[in-house]
Design a protein around this motif. Structure first.
Motif, PDB file in Angstrom:
ATOM      1  N   VAL A  34      86.727  64.045  53.385  1.00  0.00           N
ATOM      2  CA  VAL A  34      85.327  64.205  53.792  1.00  0.00           C
ATOM      3  C   VAL A  34      84.430  63.187  53.097  1.00  0.00           C
ATOM      4  N   PHE A  35      83.586  62.519  53.884  1.00  0.00           N
ATOM      5  CA  PHE A  35      82.498  61.714  53.335  1.00  0.00           C
ATOM      6  C   PHE A  35      81.290  62.623  53.131  1.00  0.00           C
ATOM      7  N   LEU A  36      80.700  62.593  51.960  1.00  0.00           N
ATOM      8  CA  LEU A  36      79.419  63.232  51.684  1.00  0.00           C
ATOM      9  C   LEU A  36      78.433  62.092  51.460  1.00  0.00           C
ATOM     10  N   ILE A  37      77.610  61.820  52.468  1.00  0.00           N
ATOM     11  CA  ILE A  37      76.739  60.646  52.415  1.00  0.00           C
ATOM     12  C   ILE A  37      75.296  61.093  52.210  1.00  0.00           C
TER      13      ILE A  37
ATOM     14  N   PRO B 104      67.280  59.337  55.355  1.00  0.00           N
ATOM     15  CA  PRO B 104      66.270  58.854  56.303  1.00  0.00           C
ATOM     16  C   PRO B 104      66.893  58.486  57.647  1.00  0.00           C
ATOM     17  N   ALA B 105      66.069  58.484  58.685  1.00  0.00           N
ATOM     18  CA  ALA B 105      66.550  58.257  60.049  1.00  0.00           C
ATOM     19  C   ALA B 105      67.363  56.970  60.230  1.00  0.00           C
ATOM     20  N   PRO B 106      66.950  55.812  59.661  1.00  0.00           N
ATOM     21  CA  PRO B 106      67.762  54.599  59.858  1.00  0.00           C
ATOM     22  C   PRO B 106      69.184  54.764  59.314  1.00  0.00           C
TER      23      PRO B 106
ATOM     24  N   VAL C 123      75.097  56.006  60.349  1.00  0.00           N
ATOM     25  CA  VAL C 123      76.225  56.921  60.109  1.00  0.00           C
ATOM     26  C   VAL C 123      76.715  57.507  61.429  1.00  0.00           C
ATOM     27  N   LYS C 124      75.778  57.923  62.271  1.00  0.00           N
ATOM     28  CA  LYS C 124      76.119  58.486  63.594  1.00  0.00           C
ATOM     29  C   LYS C 124      76.899  57.470  64.434  1.00  0.00           C
TER      30      LYS C 124
ATOM     31  N   PRO D 207      84.185  63.647  63.590  1.00  0.00           N
ATOM     32  CA  PRO D 207      83.128  64.665  63.652  1.00  0.00           C
ATOM     33  C   PRO D 207      82.134  64.445  62.509  1.00  0.00           C
ATOM     34  N   CYS D 208      80.852  64.489  62.845  1.00  0.00           N
ATOM     35  CA  CYS D 208      79.822  64.161  61.853  1.00  0.00           C
ATOM     36  C   CYS D 208      78.660  65.137  61.971  1.00  0.00           C
ATOM     37  N   TRP D 209      78.290  65.734  60.848  1.00  0.00           N
ATOM     38  CA  TRP D 209      77.122  66.611  60.797  1.00  0.00           C
ATOM     39  C   TRP D 209      76.044  65.930  59.964  1.00  0.00           C
TER      40      TRP D 209
END
Length: 260
Positions: A113-116, A192-194, A199-200, A209-211
């Motif tokens: 898992v990436f925790l970004i 932040p959105a950018p 990431v998305k 899968p990305c939350w």
């Protein structure tokens, strides 16, 4: 979703941990029991002229001592966050919470898992790192000055990026992922959105899968005022348009559900 209440919570401790960054522990007997990673609390200022609360993400939950830690940034002179920064232990605050949906950590157990986290989106990833039983890699993005990074190292492998290159990878969190050849099966992210857009896009390209936790400015915190809507692929039953309410439907969304 956890049961929310409005309570008067006492400040246990407060300290400055970076430029305009403060760490606040609250005695939260009921809320600590019911909170989960990725949720937030809405804090009311002690100034009666400010009617709306300020939403702040949960950074840590100490279930044994029944306390919640909030790490927040003071956003300017005369703001609600500045008023919080001047409070001392023993003072009480009116708090509504826990609010919103947290990260679905059960979806990621046993996986890579990436925790970004980016900027003030870093704090909510700490409790996520603590509670998640998985192979965790935290990728933390800063402008320059680091904070909380050492605490993350207790629970995850840590990589940092800084805009000025003073620590870790020069650039952003995705630069750190690519530079270090990092890989994951699931992504949890807040920032932040950018950053979330990048990431998305990465997650969709890789089929991961990305939350994402959206950092919209909220007002009521309970989904009534529609001040924090984001664009969604589906029509919202409440407003009958392609919107989702970040405070009520989120702040955590599957990245494919929302447009950034």
């Amino acid at each position: 979703m956890s049961e929310k209440t409005k309570e008067s919570l006492k400040i246990v401790s407060q300290e400055k941990i970076g430029t305009d960054i403060y760490s606040l522990w609250l005695q939260a007997d009921h809320m600590a029991e019911n909170s989960r990673p990725g949720q937030f609390l809405s804090l009311y200022t002690r100034d009666g002229s400010r009617l709306l609360p300020r939403p702040i993400s949960i950074c840590e939950i100490d279930r044994e001592k029944k306390r919640i830690r909030l790490v927040y940034r003071v956003t300017g002179k005369g703001t609600g966050t500045e008023s919080f920064s001047k409070l001392h232990p023993g003072v009480s605050l009116e708090v509504l919470g826990p609010l919103g949906n947290g990260f679905p950590i059960e979806e990621a157990e046993g996986k890579r898992v990436f925790l970004i986290g980016g900027g003030i989106g870093i704090p909510p990833m700490l409790e996520t790192a603590k509670e998640l039983k998985a192979e965790k890699t935290a990728i933390l993005g800063y402008r320059d000055e680091l904070y909380l990074d050492e605490e993350f190292r207790q629970y995850a492998a840590v990589y940092v990026s800084t805009e000025d290159g003073s620590a870790g990878t020069k650039g952003n969190v995705m630069d750190a992922v690519l530079e270090n050849g990092l890989e994951a099966d699931v992504i949890f992210a807040c920032g932040p959105a950018p950053m979330l857009r990048a990431v998305k896009a990465y997650a969709e390209e890789k089929g991961i899968p990305c939350w994402i936790s959206m950092e919209e400015r909220m007002a009521c915190g309970i989904g009534a005022c529609l001040a924090c809507v984001c664009k969604s692929r589906e029509i919202d039953e409440h407003s009958q348009v392609h919107n989702k309410r970040v405070c009520k439907d989120g702040p955590v969304f599957l990245s494919t559900e929302v447009e950034l």
